[in-house]
Motif scaffolding. Structure first.
Motif, PDB file in Angstrom:
ATOM      1  N   UNK A 255       0.783  -1.225   0.000  1.00 29.26           N
ATOM      2  CA  UNK A 255       0.000   0.000   0.000  1.00 29.26           C
ATOM      3  C   UNK A 255       0.815   1.274   0.000  1.00 29.26           C
ATOM      4  N   UNK A 256       2.144   1.183   0.003  1.00 27.41           N
ATOM      5  CA  UNK A 256       2.972   2.386  -0.104  1.00 27.41           C
ATOM      6  C   UNK A 256       2.722   3.060  -1.456  1.00 27.41           C
ATOM      7  N   UNK A 257       2.493   4.376  -1.426  1.00 32.43           N
ATOM      8  CA  UNK A 257       2.259   5.142  -2.652  1.00 32.43           C
ATOM      9  C   UNK A 257       3.520   5.940  -2.963  1.00 32.43           C
ATOM     10  N   UNK A 258       4.210   5.529  -4.027  1.00 26.54           N
ATOM     11  CA  UNK A 258       5.434   6.196  -4.439  1.00 26.54           C
ATOM     12  C   UNK A 258       5.160   7.104  -5.637  1.00 26.54           C
ATOM     13  N   UNK A 259       6.054   8.099  -5.812  1.00 26.60           N
ATOM     14  CA  UNK A 259       5.916   8.993  -6.955  1.00 26.60           C
ATOM     15  C   UNK A 259       7.191   8.981  -7.784  1.00 26.60           C
ATOM     16  N   UNK A 260       7.178   8.318  -8.957  1.00 26.60           N
ATOM     17  CA  UNK A 260       8.336   8.372  -9.864  1.00 26.60           C
ATOM     18  C   UNK A 260       8.411   9.724 -10.556  1.00 26.60           C
ATOM     19  N   UNK A 261       9.399   9.876 -11.391  1.00 15.35           N
ATOM     20  CA  UNK A 261       9.676  11.179 -11.999  1.00 15.35           C
ATOM     21  C   UNK A 261       8.598  11.647 -12.970  1.00 15.35           C
ATOM     22  N   UNK A 262       7.742  10.744 -13.465  1.00 11.02           N
ATOM     23  CA  UNK A 262       6.711  11.175 -14.416  1.00 11.02           C
ATOM     24  C   UNK A 262       5.527  11.857 -13.749  1.00 11.02           C
ATOM     25  N   UNK A 263       5.501  11.890 -12.386  1.00  8.17           N
ATOM     26  CA  UNK A 263       4.447  12.584 -11.663  1.00  8.17           C
ATOM     27  C   UNK A 263       3.180  11.797 -11.440  1.00  8.17           C
ATOM     28  N   UNK A 264       3.134  10.533 -11.888  1.00  7.23           N
ATOM     29  CA  UNK A 264       1.968   9.671 -11.690  1.00  7.23           C
ATOM     30  C   UNK A 264       2.264   8.646 -10.588  1.00  7.23           C
ATOM     31  N   UNK A 286      -4.406  -0.337   5.693  1.00 12.00           N
ATOM     32  CA  UNK A 286      -4.446  -1.788   5.516  1.00 12.00           C
ATOM     33  C   UNK A 286      -5.854  -2.288   5.223  1.00 12.00           C
ATOM     34  N   UNK A 287      -6.846  -1.693   5.864  1.00 16.03           N
ATOM     35  CA  UNK A 287      -8.219  -2.163   5.699  1.00 16.03           C
ATOM     36  C   UNK A 287      -8.729  -1.979   4.278  1.00 16.03           C
ATOM     37  N   UNK A 288      -8.148  -1.037   3.513  1.00 16.33           N
ATOM     38  CA  UNK A 288      -8.624  -0.779   2.155  1.00 16.33           C
ATOM     39  C   UNK A 288      -7.769  -1.423   1.069  1.00 16.33           C
ATOM     40  N   UNK A 289      -6.692  -2.095   1.436  1.00 13.48           N
ATOM     41  CA  UNK A 289      -5.880  -2.772   0.421  1.00 13.48           C
ATOM     42  C   UNK A 289      -6.677  -3.882  -0.276  1.00 13.48           C
ATOM     43  N   UNK A 290      -7.506  -4.676   0.439  1.00  9.10           N
ATOM     44  CA  UNK A 290      -8.339  -5.648  -0.279  1.00  9.10           C
ATOM     45  C   UNK A 290      -9.296  -5.009  -1.273  1.00  9.10           C
ATOM     46  N   UNK A 291      -9.838  -3.839  -0.955  1.00 11.77           N
ATOM     47  CA  UNK A 291     -10.697  -3.140  -1.910  1.00 11.77           C
ATOM     48  C   UNK A 291      -9.879  -2.758  -3.140  1.00 11.77           C
ATOM     49  N   UNK A 292      -8.685  -2.233  -2.895  1.00 13.52           N
ATOM     50  CA  UNK A 292      -7.799  -1.840  -3.988  1.00 13.52           C
ATOM     51  C   UNK A 292      -7.496  -3.042  -4.880  1.00 13.52           C
ATOM     52  N   UNK A 293      -7.298  -4.203  -4.256  1.00 13.25           N
ATOM     53  CA  UNK A 293      -6.964  -5.405  -5.018  1.00 13.25           C
ATOM     54  C   UNK A 293      -8.092  -5.855  -5.936  1.00 13.25           C
TER      55      UNK A 293
END
Length: 337
Positions: A255-264, A286-293
């Protein structure tokens, strides 16, 4: 007991809850993308929640059952049929020997989880039965399932045998199911624009104020270049650091949200790398990772900011719900005449 893969579908693998304690050696955790659905399916057939299940993505799998078996399917609705009849989800089912379990068109969600009484019997590699495709380890020969593969089951426990005994009396056609079912754990099957709750990440303050606001203001779409390692996001406004930064690689989490150089942004998921050097703008609760999946390429959603304390409360509530499910099934089965 064995299950023969007639057709594997788009992507079908053996998964459990993941391979932990080896990240310091560069071994990814892996495991089921939707742990809530995987755990619920196991509980419904009388297993412990960590037993190996099949993760079936989007469509197409066909499985031949060689003996009467207790199974449960949770997660995405992939129009499952058994012996030609629609098979209800989120409940145990006694399937007659010789039946074909067929997964059809996706009606909602992305990934479906099939558990069998006893769990799938594949080798334990570094404490887990999960398949890691890039490393070719775990699961069934370290790969996705193919036509002709034969999967065996471990010996079912007492609760599984009790479930089978109770359902045997209703086995008239190809299968028998009880009248009750479990709640649909953390699946966004009726939401046009799901809300994913997230906390500001460790590098949140390094971003421009406009980017900080945009993260939680705009709607994101799951890009086609997404997989079990991570979901790439596309939004109307690209995000940016307030000034250039040289960051050390650090451990990352599900669930870590990273930002590469393209800004997305990229949301790291089950098959994520163990460390990352991109700035971390957020962390999905953590509770929303299953929803994301259960989201798939093309689906849209929005982030909602919450505190760590709120994320912890939501997680504890979800664990309480899982324990209540286990207790309720035990009462129904052991209390039945």
């Amino acid at each position: 007991m064995s299950i023969t893969v007639v057709r594997p579908g788009l992507l079908s693998t053996v998964q459990d809850l993941g391979r932990y304690r080896f990240q310091k050696y560069g071994v990814v955790p892996g495991g089921a993308m939707d742990t809530g659905a995987a755990r619920a399916a196991n509980v419904l057939v009388g297993n412990e929640g960590h037993e190996a299940v099949l993760e079936i993505t989007l469509a197409g799998a066909e499985l031949l059952i060689d003996k009467d078996i207790i199974l449960a399917i949770c997660g995405a609705d992939l129009s499952v049929k058994a012996a030609g009849e629609r098979l209800p989800l989120w409940r145990p089912a006694l399937i007659r020997a010789g039946s074909i379990i067929k997964f059809g068109a996706c009606q909602s969600g992305c990934r479906s989880y099939l558990a069998i009484a006893g769990g799938f019997d594949v080798p334990v590699v570094m404490g887990s039965r999960s398949t890691y495709l890039r490393g070719a380890i775990g699961g069934y020969q370290g790969r996705a399932l193919k036509s002709g593969d034969v999967l065996s089951a471990q010996a079912p426990g007492l609760l599984s045998e009790r479930i089978k005994s109770l359902l045997s009396g209703g086995l008239n056609g190809g299968f028998a199911v009880p009248h009750w079912h479990a709640s649909h754990f953390a699946i966004a099957d009726s939401l046009a624009d799901p809300i994913i709750r997230a906390m500001p990440g460790s590098h949140f303050e390094l971003f421009t104020e406009d980017s900080q606001q945009a993260l939680f203001r705009q709607t994101y779409q799951i890009a086609v270049q997404s997989d079990r390692m991570g979901y790439r996001l596309e939004g109307a406004q690209k995000l940016a650091l307030a000034s250039p930064q040289e960051l050390l690689s650090e451990a990352v989490a599900n669930g870590t949200v990273q930002l590469p150089s393209d800004g997305n942004p990229i949301v790291l998921l089950s098959d994520r790398q163990t460390t990352g050097g991109y700035p971390r703008i957020a962390q999905v609760a953590t509770v929303d990772i299953p929803v994301f999946a259960q989201l798939k390429p093309g689906d849209r959603f929005r982030f909602e900011a919450i505190t760590q304390q709120e994320a912890e409360r939501l997680y504890l509530n979800s664990e309480r719900d899982m324990q209540m499910l286990k207790a309720a099934i035990a009462l129904k089965i052991n209390g039945a005449n």
